[in-house]
Structures are given as structure tokens and as C-alpha cells.
Design an enzyme around this catalytic site. Structure first.
Site, PDB file in Angstrom:
ATOM      1  N   CYS A   1      -0.135   3.785  11.518  1.00 54.23           N
ATOM      2  CA  CYS A   1      -0.196   5.286  12.211  1.00 54.23           C
ATOM      3  C   CYS A   1      -0.899   5.394  13.460  1.00 54.23           C
ATOM      4  O   CYS A   1      -1.794   6.857  13.291  1.00 54.23           O
ATOM      5  CB  CYS A   1       0.330   6.798  11.481  1.00 54.23           C
ATOM      6  SG  CYS A   1      -1.278   6.643   9.782  1.00 54.23           S
TER       7      CYS A   1
ATOM      8  N   ALA B   1       1.141   4.210  -1.894  1.00 58.43           N
ATOM      9  CA  ALA B   1       1.111   5.716  -2.439  1.00 58.43           C
ATOM     10  C   ALA B   1       1.062   6.614  -0.426  1.00 58.43           C
ATOM     11  O   ALA B   1       0.414   5.943   0.096  1.00 58.43           O
ATOM     12  CB  ALA B   1      -0.349   6.608  -3.125  1.00 58.43           C
ATOM     13  N   PRO B   2       2.033   7.882  -0.828  1.00 51.14           N
ATOM     14  CA  PRO B   2       2.476   8.635  -1.696  1.00 51.14           C
ATOM     15  C   PRO B   2       3.711   8.305  -2.362  1.00 51.14           C
ATOM     16  O   PRO B   2       4.459   8.669  -2.818  1.00 51.14           O
ATOM     17  CB  PRO B   2       1.983  10.126  -1.054  1.00 51.14           C
ATOM     18  CG  PRO B   2       2.404   9.785   0.213  1.00 51.14           C
ATOM     19  CD  PRO B   2       1.451   8.561   0.521  1.00 51.14           C
TER      20      PRO B   2
ATOM     21  N   CYS C   1       0.675  -1.346   0.474  1.00 47.65           N
ATOM     22  CA  CYS C   1       0.402   0.006   0.125  1.00 47.65           C
ATOM     23  C   CYS C   1       0.649   1.147   0.066  1.00 47.65           C
ATOM     24  O   CYS C   1       1.110   1.472   0.914  1.00 47.65           O
ATOM     25  CB  CYS C   1      -1.283   0.131   1.122  1.00 47.65           C
ATOM     26  SG  CYS C   1      -1.656  -1.125   1.402  1.00 47.65           S
TER      27      CYS C   1
ATOM     28  N   LYS D   1       7.678   5.872   2.608  1.00 52.24           N
ATOM     29  CA  LYS D   1       8.641   4.438   2.524  1.00 52.24           C
ATOM     30  C   LYS D   1       8.967   3.958   1.158  1.00 52.24           C
ATOM     31  O   LYS D   1       9.836   3.118   1.720  1.00 52.24           O
ATOM     32  CB  LYS D   1       7.644   3.697   4.200  1.00 52.24           C
ATOM     33  CG  LYS D   1       6.728   4.500   5.054  1.00 52.24           C
ATOM     34  CD  LYS D   1       5.922   3.143   5.639  1.00 52.24           C
ATOM     35  CE  LYS D   1       5.336   4.897   6.977  1.00 52.24           C
ATOM     36  NZ  LYS D   1       4.666   5.210   6.391  1.00 52.24           N
TER      37      LYS D   1
ATOM     38  N   ASP E   1      -5.587  -3.556  -6.592  1.00 47.92           N
ATOM     39  CA  ASP E   1      -5.159  -3.809  -5.485  1.00 47.92           C
ATOM     40  C   ASP E   1      -4.513  -4.914  -4.961  1.00 47.92           C
ATOM     41  O   ASP E   1      -4.521  -6.118  -5.768  1.00 47.92           O
ATOM     42  CB  ASP E   1      -6.634  -4.356  -5.563  1.00 47.92           C
ATOM     43  CG  ASP E   1      -7.781  -4.959  -4.087  1.00 47.92           C
ATOM     44  OD1 ASP E   1      -6.860  -4.992  -3.158  1.00 47.92           O
ATOM     45  OD2 ASP E   1      -8.695  -5.144  -4.068  1.00 47.92           O
TER      46      ASP E   1
HETATM   47  C1  SAM Z   1      -1.708   4.285   4.317  1.00 52.09           C
HETATM   48  S1  SAM Z   1      -1.459   5.020   3.299  1.00 52.09           S
HETATM   49  C2  SAM Z   1       0.345   4.645   2.692  1.00 52.09           C
HETATM   50  C3  SAM Z   1       1.156   5.692   3.118  1.00 52.09           C
HETATM   51  C4  SAM Z   1       2.294   5.064   2.400  1.00 52.09           C
HETATM   52  N1  SAM Z   1       3.521   3.463   2.933  1.00 52.09           N
HETATM   53  C5  SAM Z   1       4.012   5.979   3.058  1.00 52.09           C
HETATM   54  O1  SAM Z   1       4.575   5.814   3.540  1.00 52.09           O
HETATM   55  O2  SAM Z   1       3.894   7.138   1.776  1.00 52.09           O
HETATM   56  C6  SAM Z   1      -1.968   3.418   2.683  1.00 52.09           C
HETATM   57  C7  SAM Z   1      -2.504   3.392   1.315  1.00 52.09           C
HETATM   58  O3  SAM Z   1      -2.895   2.120   0.928  1.00 52.09           O
HETATM   59  C8  SAM Z   1      -3.752   2.491  -0.016  1.00 52.09           C
HETATM   60  N2  SAM Z   1      -4.002   1.008  -0.250  1.00 52.09           N
HETATM   61  C9  SAM Z   1      -5.510   1.375   0.450  1.00 52.09           C
HETATM   62  N3  SAM Z   1      -6.295   0.113   0.163  1.00 52.09           N
HETATM   63  C10 SAM Z   1      -5.688  -0.197  -0.893  1.00 52.09           C
HETATM   64  C11 SAM Z   1      -5.391  -2.041  -1.146  1.00 52.09           C
HETATM   65  N4  SAM Z   1      -6.333  -2.938  -1.019  1.00 52.09           N
HETATM   66  N5  SAM Z   1      -3.835  -2.024  -2.537  1.00 52.09           N
HETATM   67  C12 SAM Z   1      -3.670  -1.509  -2.420  1.00 52.09           C
HETATM   68  N6  SAM Z   1      -3.320   0.119  -1.954  1.00 52.09           N
HETATM   69  C13 SAM Z   1      -4.392   0.066  -1.148  1.00 52.09           C
HETATM   70  C14 SAM Z   1      -4.551   3.579  -0.582  1.00 52.09           C
HETATM   71  O4  SAM Z   1      -4.816   3.984  -0.975  1.00 52.09           O
HETATM   72  C15 SAM Z   1      -2.967   4.436   0.607  1.00 52.09           C
HETATM   73  O5  SAM Z   1      -2.866   5.153  -0.222  1.00 52.09           O
END
Ligand code: SAM
Length: 609
Positions: free
Chosen positions: A415, A253-254, A251, A257, A333
């Protein structure tokens, strides 16, 4: 149509949407940008900041209004546009100029009762201070953390550049109660290699428009959010570095990490930029280390676009000689990604940082809202429902990560500070994937690179973890002195690997000459928090910098420089900073000349010339 005479109309509308629909403020702002609405419908930076500040003061505004039924007696209960009312009350009672601009009926109503409102506000503030709370309950100031992107530069170089900026700006941003030395000091974090620690006041000029941010050399990333990639890359100690492999950021974006992981993986399989340029180039010719790929999954289209853009900014092209790591963003996904896909055959490690409640982000506007209407247990019924649904998704995603046949390390982080999203997810995943095969199944592993981090997971409770298991988990609590946002990290290792990993050693973390941070900014943080002028700086910078769930909005709010939001003041600030740098440089040269003259004079008089 009658034009609304109040300059706060937009802020009021944004606040109304947030209060009525109980939608995250940042999501509203983000959607307004990403839905491609006409210019003018998305909030600008100043409007967003005003709403954040109003929200931050909402509890005390309500306290003022509820005293002696003030709200009723002066007729505020009949005001329909509550958002606008709150924004105006904030401006009058707590804003920078303590006055309301523009006109309108609501303003007239407020001004008619100005004296009484101000008196009540003073009483409420005094009461809070007497109770030892002050603003501290809602505002926490941390040092400014800067992650050096070692794919582009090294700690020492970036430290030097930032030091010059600090010296140039300290005269204006420094608080009188902190020494100039504090305002211009720079440290290396004690836990995260390549993380610099700057005084809290530097938040006022270190924003997304800063040249080092734009060039991708630094990332404005909070300390705790650096733990996830660090643990995945170095949780087993040096052992990890012996086996170059592929990774998935599930997961992503952005991409904070993801880019951190890329830098760490590069330093494992490649060479780091701390070596002199010439030597590095020489090395590049003979080093044929295999490349690692990081597959970065993201489900949301708009976030995926941001992810792609940020990866272009933060990770050099994979064919460049100096990069041994490639980031491949995938719009998908993660739950639907097939673990048997040959493309992922070499994936040995997964970083899972899924959507969460964000309850650990101490200065998040949504958290200020939470603190207003939470019950005694800190979580409202409505929030409980949301947390439950988030934790269901988190568990499914974690188990999916563990189902990749060749994956032997998984980092799960949030977080959030809620046990339901943390220990409970960990505990359920462990029990649901358990097997009788001693070589299969998963175990929690205490990350070697964070062995000195004191705050650990929670034993018992809703998770029902044992003390040993809880000791493997990392927690951060910004409300309890950790100087970083609340965060949770768990590190799962295939049982088979745990046996091999016990000899892991801690990685050397500081080979620069910059001293290690040991709480030197703690007093400065308190001073910044207690002065409203500095608070203005801090709040605005938090608006553009909040991590994780927030980074997307960050990115958007921060994108003002690239045209999405119109922020002329950023250019002005850059100009001012450049001017100050020049002045500081001239001053140093003058001092040197003066010193040289006085040394010559002293020498002359000694020699009787
Ligand atoms: C907490 S943020 C991640 C922050 C990222 N790790 C960073 O440090 O920049 C969670 C992300 O997961 C994405 N997300 C949620 N469900 C998902 C899925 N089933 N598959 C892929 N991405 C997903 C959301 O759109 C969001 O952008």
C-alpha cells in the site's frame, strides 16, 4: 504528584511521542495495547481521534503560528509541551466546539491571544480555499467499501440488510446537499466481486461494532486492498479454478487478505453461498472436492494473536461441510520457512503483502505528518532510509516466495506509492531470478480479472521497466481520483504456466440485482469532505478502519466493543440504530396502510359506493 488539569494531557503526550520519536502514531497506540500496559496508559478511542485530527491540521496550525512570527511574539516558543499546545490550538481553531476544555498554563496563554489566533486562522483557511486546496490536500473521502464474506453469506442478503440500515440512518447522517436517493443507494463494485459500495456518510455508523462486522459476514476493507487476493485467485482467468491447491499468505496479519483469499478459493473449489440454502446442503453431500489449505505466516507475536482471532471469526471451521478451505496460521518468519518442507509440497501460489511504508493510505495520520515535513520530492531523507530498508526486505521476501519449487503464481502487493517499494522491487526480482531455461523463471502477467482497471505501473524510472512490463502492473492512486487508497499489485507467473494461461477468461462478477457502481457517490464524497461536521464522522471511522499496516491498530481501536477499549458510545449507537430501524419499519407499514385505504376509497368512489 500534582494532577494535570488538562483533559488533553494524554493526547498531548501521544502527539509528543509521535513528533519526537517519529514513530507511527498507530504503532505507538498498538504497542501500548499489546504490551499489556496498565489500563489507562493506552490511548482511548477519543484521544486517538483527537490526535489524528490535530495532526491533520498541523500544517495549517504551523502556518498560523509562523505568520508575522506570531509564535514568538505570543511566547509559544518557550512552551515545552508542544503536543499539548498543538492539541489545544486544534480544539480552539478547528475543533467541533471551537473551545478548549479544562485549564492550565498553556490554555491561559492561548486564550490571552485568542482573537489574534482566530483572525490568523481565518486568513490561512481563506488563502487555502482561494488557492483551490481547501482541506482536500489532506482529506480524501471515498465511498464506504464493504466486502461481503461469502463464507458466511451472500451479496444479495447482505445488500438487503445494509439497505435497511441505510434507509434508517439516512435522515441523520445524510448531508443536505446530497439527495436522499444518494444517501440510501447501494452498489456492487465494478472490479471486485462481493464488494459493496455504500455512500461515504455510512462510515459514521458502519464501524467495527456493527452486528454484521461482529458476526463475520462483512469486512470493512478498502477496495484496492481486495486486489491482491483477487489477482492470486483469478489473475489467470478461469484456468486457476481447474486446479485446487494450497496457498501461502506470507505476511498475513491481521488477515484481511487471507480471509478474502479463503472466500475466493472456497468459491473455486466449493460452492458459493449465493445458491439457496437447500440446494447448497444437497450439493454438500455429493461434492467431494479436495480441500485447499492456506498457510498464513506472521512474524509478530501480537499480530499473530489477532490473526488467529480474526480467522476464527471470518473462516468457518475446516471440518464444517460448507467449507472447502482451511486456514492454518503459522507464527513464523516467512524468510525462514523452508521451501522444501513436505508440508508445503502442494503450495502452488503465494500472496506476499509485506510491511511497507503505507504511503498510499491517503488519510493515514502518519501521511499527514509526512506531508508537513517533506521536501519538494515528496520524501524526506530520513524516510528515504526507511524506504530503502523496507525495499531490501521486500525484495528478499519476494525472491524467497519465488524459490518454492512447486509455486507457479506469486502476487506481490504494497500500500505504498513509492517506486522503490514497487516497480524497483519487481524489476530487481525479475532480473535476479532470471534463468536461460524457457520453462523456468518468472514473468509478469497482466491480471485478467483487472483487465479494465486503467491505472498501470510506471515505465522507466527507478525500476527501469519496459512499457509492456509496466502495463502488467496495477496501481491505485487515491489522490488522483481512484476513490480508493494508493496500492500496488504485481502478478508473477512461472514462464511455463504463462503459455497455458493465454486462454483465460474474465470471471463474471455480478449475479445479484444490485447495480454496478460507476462513480455515483463522487459528488457525495466532495460534499462530505467539505463539511466539517461530516469530517468528524469520517475521521473517526478512518481511525478504526485504515487498512494493512493499519488494520492491526484498527483491530485494537475497534476492539473497544470486546473490552480492550471502553466505548459505551458504541452500544448507544447500536441502540439508536435499532430504534431508527424500527421507526423506519413502522413508517413503511403506516404508508402501506394509508395507500391501501386510499386505493379502497378511490375504488369505492369509482363504483359509486
Ligand atoms: C502489510 S501487513 C499485512 C496485511 C495483511 N496482508 C492484510 O491484508 O491484513 C504486513 C505484515 O507482515 C508481517 N511481517 C513482516 N515481516 C515478516 C516476516 N519476515 N515473516 C512473516 N511476517 C512478517 C508484519 O508483522 C505485518 O503484520
Amino acid at each position: 504528584m500534582i494532577k494535570n488539569s488538562s483533559p488533553y494531557h494524554e493526547a498531548g503526550a501521544l502527539l509528543n511521542e509521535h513528533l519526537e520519536k517519529r514513530r507511527g502514531l498507530k504503532s505507538i497506540a498498538f504497542d501500548a495495547h499489546s504490551s499489556g500496559k496498565k489500563k489507562g496508559t493506552a490511548p482511548d478511542k477519543a484521544t486517538y481521534a483527537t490526535v489524528c485530527k490535530t495532526l491533520q491540521h498541523l500544517a495549517i496550525i504551523n502556518e498560523v503560528l509562523s505568520h508575522d512570527n506570531l509564535s514568538k511574539s505570543i511566547g509559544f516558543e518557550s512552551v515545552r509541551n508542544k503536543g499539548l499546545l498543538y492539541v489545544m490550538l486544534y480544539e480552539l481553531l478547528f475543533g467541533k466546539y471551537k473551545s478548549i476544555r479544562g485549564g492550565g498554563k498553556i490554555k491561559r496563554q492561548i486564550v490571552k491571544n485568542e482573537k489574534q489566533l482566530r483572525r490568523e486562522a481565518e486568513v490561512c483557511v481563506a488563502k487555502r480555499h482561494a488557492a483551490g486546496g481547501g482541506d482536500d490536500k489532506t482529506v480524501k473521502i471515498f465511498p464506504r467499501y464493504i466486502r461481503v464474506n461469502t463464507l458466511f453469506d451472500n451479496l444479495a442478503n447482505v445488500g438487503d440488510m445494509l439497505k435497511k440500515d441505510l434507509v434508517a440512518t439516512s435522515a441523520t447522517t445524510g448531508d443536505e446537499s446530497t439527495t436522499n436517493e444518494t444517501n440510501t443507494s447501494i452498489y456492487v463494485d465494478a472490479h471486485v466481486p462481493d464488494l459493496l459500495v455504500l455512500p461515504p456518510t455510512s462510515s459514521s455508523w458502519l464501524h467495527p461494532d456493527h452486528e454484521l462486522v461482529k458476526s463475520g459476514k462483512i469486512v470493512l476493507q478498502d477496495k484496492s486492498s481486495c486486489f491482491s487476493a483477487l489477482v492470486l485467485a483469478h489473475g489467470l482467468g478461469e484456468l486457476t479454478s481447474q486446479q485446487p491447491c494450497d496457498y501461502i499468505d506470507a505476511c498475513s496479519a491481521p488477515g484481511n487478505k487471507t480471509s478474502h483469499l479463503a472466500a475466493l478459493v472456497h468459491s473455486i473449489v466449493g460452492y458459493d453461498t449465493s445458491q439457496p440454502e437447500k440446494k447448497r446442503k444437497g450439493n454438500n453431500k455429493i461434492n467431494h472436492a479436495p480441500k485447499s489449505t492456506i498457510f498464513a505466516c506472521e512474524r509478530s507475536s501480537s499480530r499473530f494473536n489477532v490473526l488467529q482471532e480474526r480467522m476464527r471469526q471470518l473462516v468457518p471451521p475446516s471440518d464444517s461441510a460448507a467449507n472447502n478451505v482451511e486456514v492454518v496460521p503459522i507464527h513464523c518468519d516467512f524468510l525462514k520457512v523452508d521451501p522444501a518442507d513436505p508440508k508445503f509440497a502442494n503450495v502452488r501460489a503465494i500472496l506476499l503483502d509485506p510491511s511497507c511504508s503505507g504511503s498510499g493510505i491517503v488519510n493515514s495520520p502518519d501521511r499527514w505528518m509526512e506531508s508537513i515535513d517533506n521536501d519538494d520530492n515528496g520524501v524526506q531523507q530520513k524516510d528515504m532510509k526507511r524506504i530503502k530498508s523496507l525495499s531490501n526486505f521486500q525484495l528478499v521476501a519476494l525472491k524467497h516466495a519465488m524459490s518454492f519449487p512447486n509455486v507457479d503464481r506469486v502476487v506481490y502487493s504494497t500500500c505504498s506509492v513509492h517506486d522503490e517499494e514497487n516497480e524497483a522491487v519487481v524489476s530487481k526480482a525479475l532480473s535476479e531470478v532470471s534463468t536461460d531455461d524457457p520453462n523456468d523463471g518468472w514473468e509478469l502477467f497482466a491480471p485478467v480479472c483487472l483487465e479494465h482497471w486503467p491505472r498501470r505501473g510506471r515505465e522507466g524510472g527507478v525500476g527501469g521497466l519496459t512499457n509492456d512490463q509496466a502495463q502488467c502492473l496495477i496501481r491505485c492512486d487515491g489522490q488522483d481520483g481512484d476513490e480508493t487508497n494508493g496500492f500496488f499489485v504485481s502478478f508473477f507467473v512461472r514462464k511455463k504456466l504463462v503459455c497455458d494461461a493465454s486462454s483465460g477468461t474474465r470471471r463474471m462478477i455480478n449475479d445479484s440485482l444490485i447495480p454496478i457502481y460507476a462513480g455515483q457517490f463522487a459528488d457525495a464524497c466532495k460534499n462530505v469532505a467539505s463539511t466539517s461536521a461530516s469530517l468528524e464522522h469520517h475521521e473517526t471511522s478512518e481511525v478504526v478502519e485504515l487498512e494493512d499496516n493499519n488494520s492491526m491498530q484498527n483491530k485494537n481501536i475497534g476492539e473497544s466493543s470486546s473490552g480492550i477499549l471502553n466505548d459505551k458510545s458504541a452500544k448507544k449507537r447500536e441502540k439508536k440504530l435499532a430504534w431508527k430501524r424500527k421507526q423506519a419499519q413502522l413508517k413503511t407499514e403506516r404508508m402501506k396502510r394509508k395507500e391501501a385505504i386510499s386505493i379502497t376509497a378511490a375504488k369505492d368512489s369509482k363504483e359509486g359506493r
